[in-house]
Enzyme design. Structure first.
Site, short mmCIF file in Angstrom:
data_model
loop_
_atom_site.label_atom_id
_atom_site.label_comp_id
_atom_site.label_asym_id
_atom_site.label_seq_id
_atom_site.Cartn_x
_atom_site.Cartn_y
_atom_site.Cartn_z
N HIS A 189 -2.36 -8.10 2.16
CA HIS A 189 -2.19 -8.67 3.49
C HIS A 189 -3.24 -8.17 4.49
O HIS A 189 -3.31 -8.67 5.61
CB HIS A 189 -0.77 -8.44 4.03
CG HIS A 189 -0.50 -7.05 4.54
ND1 HIS A 189 -0.44 -6.76 5.88
CD2 HIS A 189 -0.25 -5.89 3.89
CE1 HIS A 189 -0.16 -5.49 6.05
NE2 HIS A 189 -0.04 -4.94 4.85
N CYS A 230 2.48 0.87 11.76
CA CYS A 230 3.54 1.57 11.04
C CYS A 230 4.22 2.62 11.90
O CYS A 230 5.31 3.07 11.58
CB CYS A 230 2.97 2.24 9.79
SG CYS A 230 1.71 3.45 10.19
N THR A 252 10.70 -7.31 -11.70
CA THR A 252 10.16 -8.65 -11.86
C THR A 252 9.00 -8.87 -10.89
O THR A 252 9.12 -8.63 -9.69
CB THR A 252 11.25 -9.70 -11.61
OG1 THR A 252 12.31 -9.49 -12.55
CG2 THR A 252 10.70 -11.11 -11.76
N SER A 285 -4.53 -3.53 -0.66
CA SER A 285 -3.37 -4.35 -0.33
C SER A 285 -3.80 -5.75 0.08
O SER A 285 -4.84 -5.93 0.73
CB SER A 285 -2.58 -3.70 0.82
OG SER A 285 -1.42 -4.44 1.11
N GLY A 295 0.81 -1.21 0.00
CA GLY A 295 0.00 0.00 0.00
C GLY A 295 0.84 1.26 0.00
O GLY A 295 0.49 2.26 -0.63
N GLN A 305 -7.63 -0.25 4.33
CA GLN A 305 -8.36 -0.79 5.47
C GLN A 305 -9.81 -1.13 5.14
O GLN A 305 -10.42 -1.96 5.81
CB GLN A 305 -8.32 0.20 6.64
CG GLN A 305 -6.98 0.31 7.32
CD GLN A 305 -6.53 -0.98 7.97
OE1 GLN A 305 -7.32 -1.88 8.25
NE2 GLN A 305 -5.23 -1.09 8.22
#
Length: 385
Positions: free
Chosen positions: A203, A325, A239, A201, A72, A178
């Site tokens: 995860h 974070c 990649t 995102s 994200g 979120q």
């Protein structure tokens, strides 16, 4: 025996078994580079294309609007910096409660001649309508307002805000990291209203770390922030992380299928949790705003949040004192400061974020453990006073 209880799903989520099964072959035997022209490469390219289609379908987007990135933070930086690089400097406006990966790149634009304007929120964490109107009078070129806040769970009316911002001539973006999996999201509808780009995102939806996407209106010109071989329509060279992208595709599909049922179940758990919190004298932040069904952010007077999180961890409960974070930052949450919460109360903030694996028993055990832990801390404080 008591099993540890994970209550920090806004930080990250456990990998869904179906997602694990889908990505595992790409960690064990399927090794192709999607840019290679042989059979191994073609299979990797096909897997990425299928994942892109799944992510797009889950979000009501076209596959060509999906740009895969590593997370994200990268997606938000790609929009903020990539859009700015395509425009002459002007005003960039972001809400005061954004994730740091929006606030910081927006602040970095100041060195390039841009003017940063933070959009105020009210005491419940909602965008302040009067301040937003004042921001639009400045004719901002870029506007970013998150769909749901990672700390408080407050949901913003992004469609209405984007419509007003586009009418003022701005390119608009929303961090929906979120919100995805907890609220239904349709990029086509948001785009028609005025939103140009959206971040999600893997995860956060029981997918793997290392994969995310920026959904972009193809009429918007972004300058790539990673130069190289021209992957992802030239917008993100490097990649591709095939296992993570494959897992992201499956996780996105499952999240879209389950969102209504999951939201109702999580909302019921949150209501039970908050009844227990209120009985213990906790103050719940943003209680008057529309919030995510899984998120409760609270403080108990006189109890330090970091201390409480540490004590609860030793009792087997994983919660957060704020956003993962910023856990290394001892200062009170910038989100709570923007809401006008007093620093001494903000320092007590604890976030519980529920997920698919949580149950009524988890909530009951947590409230019981919290009651005992708070009682001990209050008793210790009384002895040392």
């Amino acid at each position: 025996m008591f099993a540890p209880v994970y209550l920090d799903h806004n930080a990250t989520t456990p990998l869904d078994p179906a997602v694990r099964a889908a990505l595992l072959p790409w960690l064990d035997g399927l090794c192709g580079n999607a840019s290679s022209r042989h059979e191994y490469g073609r299979r990797a390219r096909q897997a990425i294309d299928e994942a892109r289609q799944r992510v797009a379908a889950a979000l009501g987007a076209h596959p060509t609007e999906v740009i895969f990135v590593s997370g994200g933070s990268e997606a938000n930086n790609l929009f903020i910096k990539g859009a700015a690089a395509s425009l002459r400097p002007g005003v960039v406006a972001v809400s005061a409660v954004e994730h740091p990966c929006v606030l910081k790149p927006a602040a970095q634009l100041v060195r390039q001649g841009w003017t940063l304007r933070e959009i105020a929120v009210d005491g419940a964490g909602r965008i302040d309508d009067a301040d937003f109107a004042a921001v639009l009078q400045l004719k901002p070129k870029l506007v970013s307002v998150m769909l749901a806040n990672n700390e408080t769970g407050v949901v913003q009316d992004v469609a209405t805000l984007a419509a007003a911002a586009r009418a003022a001539g701005a390119w608009t973006h929303s961090d929906a990291v979120q919100a995805f999996g907890k609220l239904p999201i349709d990029f086509r509808t948001l785009n028609a209203a005025g939103l140009h780009a959206l971040t999600v995102s893997a995860h956060k939806i029981n997918g793997p770390k290392g994969a995310a996407a920026l959904l972009v209106d193809k009429r918007i010109e972004l300058q790539p922030q990673i130069a190289g071989g021209g992957h992802e329509r030239g917008l993100r060279s490097g990649t591709e992380n095939v296992p993570a992208i494959v897992g992201f595709g499956v996780a996105a599909e499952l999240a879209a299928q389950r969102v209504a049922q999951a939201a109702a179940r999580l909302a019921a758990l949150k209501d039970s949790l908050e009844r227990g919190l209120i009985a213990l004298g906790a103050s719940i932040f943003a209680v008057d705003a529309r919030r995510l069904p899984n998120t409760s952010y609270f403080a108990i007077a006189g109890i330090d949040g970091e201390t409480l999180v540490g004590k609860l961890d030793r009792e087997g409960f994983a919660v957060a004192s704020g956003a993962a974070c910023s856990s290394a930052n001892p200062e009170p949450s910038h989100v709570l400061r923007a809401m006008g919460v007093a620093p001494e109360i903000a320092r007590g903030a604890v976030r519980v974020s529920l997920g698919a694996g949580n149950s009524d028993a988890d909530v009951e055990q947590f409230i019981n453990a919290l009651r005992v832990t708070v009682g001990r801390l209050q008793g210790l404080k009384a002895v040392t006073a």
